[in-house]
Design a protein around this motif. Structure first.
Motif, PDB file in Angstrom:
ATOM      1  N   TYR A  46       0.798  -1.223   0.000  1.00 45.28           N
ATOM      2  CA  TYR A  46       0.000   0.000   0.000  1.00 45.28           C
ATOM      3  C   TYR A  46       0.834   1.277   0.000  1.00 45.28           C
ATOM      4  O   TYR A  46       0.346   2.320  -0.439  1.00 45.28           O
ATOM      5  CB  TYR A  46      -0.952   0.019   1.198  1.00 45.28           C
ATOM      6  CG  TYR A  46      -2.209  -0.793   0.999  1.00 45.28           C
ATOM      7  CD1 TYR A  46      -3.196  -0.386   0.112  1.00 45.28           C
ATOM      8  CD2 TYR A  46      -2.425  -1.964   1.721  1.00 45.28           C
ATOM      9  CE1 TYR A  46      -4.364  -1.125  -0.065  1.00 45.28           C
ATOM     10  CE2 TYR A  46      -3.579  -2.709   1.557  1.00 45.28           C
ATOM     11  CZ  TYR A  46      -4.544  -2.280   0.659  1.00 45.28           C
ATOM     12  OH  TYR A  46      -5.687  -3.015   0.495  1.00 45.28           O
ATOM     13  N   CYS A  47       2.066   1.214   0.486  1.00 42.87           N
ATOM     14  CA  CYS A  47       2.858   2.444   0.612  1.00 42.87           C
ATOM     15  C   CYS A  47       3.097   3.113  -0.742  1.00 42.87           C
ATOM     16  O   CYS A  47       3.307   4.323  -0.798  1.00 42.87           O
ATOM     17  CB  CYS A  47       4.157   2.188   1.348  1.00 42.87           C
ATOM     18  SG  CYS A  47       5.405   1.322   0.389  1.00 42.87           S
ATOM     19  N   GLY A  48       3.022   2.378  -1.820  1.00 47.56           N
ATOM     20  CA  GLY A  48       3.251   2.955  -3.141  1.00 47.56           C
ATOM     21  C   GLY A  48       2.018   3.564  -3.784  1.00 47.56           C
ATOM     22  O   GLY A  48       2.119   4.145  -4.867  1.00 47.56           O
ATOM     23  N   PHE A  49       0.870   3.459  -3.137  1.00 44.19           N
ATOM     24  CA  PHE A  49      -0.367   3.958  -3.736  1.00 44.19           C
ATOM     25  C   PHE A  49      -0.689   5.360  -3.240  1.00 44.19           C
ATOM     26  O   PHE A  49      -0.479   5.682  -2.077  1.00 44.19           O
ATOM     27  CB  PHE A  49      -1.535   3.020  -3.438  1.00 44.19           C
ATOM     28  CG  PHE A  49      -1.319   1.624  -3.953  1.00 44.19           C
ATOM     29  CD1 PHE A  49      -0.866   1.389  -5.241  1.00 44.19           C
ATOM     30  CD2 PHE A  49      -1.561   0.532  -3.140  1.00 44.19           C
ATOM     31  CE1 PHE A  49      -0.665   0.104  -5.714  1.00 44.19           C
ATOM     32  CE2 PHE A  49      -1.366  -0.757  -3.600  1.00 44.19           C
ATOM     33  CZ  PHE A  49      -0.910  -0.969  -4.888  1.00 44.19           C
ATOM     34  N   GLN A  50      -1.243   6.164  -4.136  1.00 42.74           N
ATOM     35  CA  GLN A  50      -1.558   7.552  -3.806  1.00 42.74           C
ATOM     36  C   GLN A  50      -2.834   7.670  -2.995  1.00 42.74           C
ATOM     37  O   GLN A  50      -3.765   6.873  -3.136  1.00 42.74           O
ATOM     38  CB  GLN A  50      -1.694   8.376  -5.073  1.00 42.74           C
ATOM     39  CG  GLN A  50      -0.389   8.609  -5.777  1.00 42.74           C
ATOM     40  CD  GLN A  50      -0.570   9.571  -6.927  1.00 42.74           C
ATOM     41  OE1 GLN A  50      -1.608   9.610  -7.570  1.00 42.74           O
ATOM     42  NE2 GLN A  50       0.457  10.373  -7.173  1.00 42.74           N
ATOM     43  N   PHE A  51      -2.835   8.711  -2.184  1.00 48.33           N
ATOM     44  CA  PHE A  51      -3.997   9.074  -1.382  1.00 48.33           C
ATOM     45  C   PHE A  51      -4.041  10.596  -1.386  1.00 48.33           C
ATOM     46  O   PHE A  51      -3.076  11.252  -1.028  1.00 48.33           O
ATOM     47  CB  PHE A  51      -3.842   8.541   0.046  1.00 48.33           C
ATOM     48  CG  PHE A  51      -5.039   8.759   0.904  1.00 48.33           C
ATOM     49  CD1 PHE A  51      -6.038   7.801   0.969  1.00 48.33           C
ATOM     50  CD2 PHE A  51      -5.179   9.909   1.661  1.00 48.33           C
ATOM     51  CE1 PHE A  51      -7.155   7.990   1.769  1.00 48.33           C
ATOM     52  CE2 PHE A  51      -6.287  10.107   2.456  1.00 48.33           C
ATOM     53  CZ  PHE A  51      -7.271   9.144   2.509  1.00 48.33           C
ATOM     54  N   THR A  52      -5.173  11.155  -1.837  1.00 43.49           N
ATOM     55  CA  THR A  52      -5.311  12.610  -1.923  1.00 43.49           C
ATOM     56  C   THR A  52      -6.448  13.061  -1.009  1.00 43.49           C
ATOM     57  O   THR A  52      -7.056  12.249  -0.312  1.00 43.49           O
ATOM     58  CB  THR A  52      -5.620  13.040  -3.371  1.00 43.49           C
ATOM     59  OG1 THR A  52      -6.909  12.517  -3.740  1.00 43.49           O
ATOM     60  CG2 THR A  52      -4.558  12.540  -4.344  1.00 43.49           C
TER      61      THR A  52
END
Length: 184
Positions: free
Chosen positions: A124-130
């Motif tokens: 999950y650390c590589g996925f974006q969250f805005t």
């Protein structure tokens, strides 16, 4: 029936510690994860056994821990954030252990949950969250993991779509609202 989540403190004037808030978040996350596992069954996806259902619940819990970590970024310094997320994961460990033991009998289920959390955190650390929420890839990974757990049988072939397009997004929205409410 709609899931009702209480996310406001009874006594607003009392200062809450991060571990107290983490405990409330864990209870809310557990309820959301169970609701989403039940919803998959209601949508005619098939569980082969109770362990599989618990695995799906755990995947949602791991997802919600990632969401809490992202939501807490910017609200807290690194030490406070670590305290909150560690306490949150610890309370979920207890929920998993207690509920799995009740359902499956004696065993070390909480430690398996922590192993899953550690493995998925790297993913999950590589996925974006805005500000709008988790990215498509973030939700797709949740759907992928749940599909892998449930199998690609004819009945479960479209579970990834259900999770990505509806259930994962709904879990995020409910949890994010509760998260914000608990800190207001």
């Amino acid at each position: 029936m709609a899931l009702r989540i209480k996310s406001h403190w009874w006594n607003d004037e009392h200062e809450r510690s991060l571990p107290e808030i983490a405990s409330a978040l864990a209870f809310i996350a557990w309820r959301i994860a169970v609701d989403k596992a039940i919803n998959l069954h209601c949508e005619r996806f098939v569980y082969d056994h109770d362990r599989q259902r618990l695995d799906v619940i755990e995947e949602y819990l791991v997802f919600l821990i990632q969401i809490a970590d992202r939501l807490s970024h910017g609200l807290f310094d690194d030490e406070q954030r670590r305290t909150l997320i560690t306490a949150f994961a610890g309370k979920l460990f207890e929920h998993v252990q207690d509920n799995a033991q009740d359902l499956l009998g004696p065993g070390s289920y909480g430690s398996l949950f922590i192993e899953r959390l550690n493995a998925r955190s790297g993913d999950y650390c590589g996925f974006q969250f805005t500000d709008e929420g988790p990215s498509y890839a973030f939700l797709r990974h949740l759907g992928f993991e749940i599909q892998r757990l449930m199998g690609a049988s004819e009945q479960n072939r479209w579970v990834i779509d259900q999770v990505m397009d509806k259930d994962g997004w709904d879990a995020y929205k409910r949890f994010a609202k509760a998260f914000r409410d608990l800190f207001d």
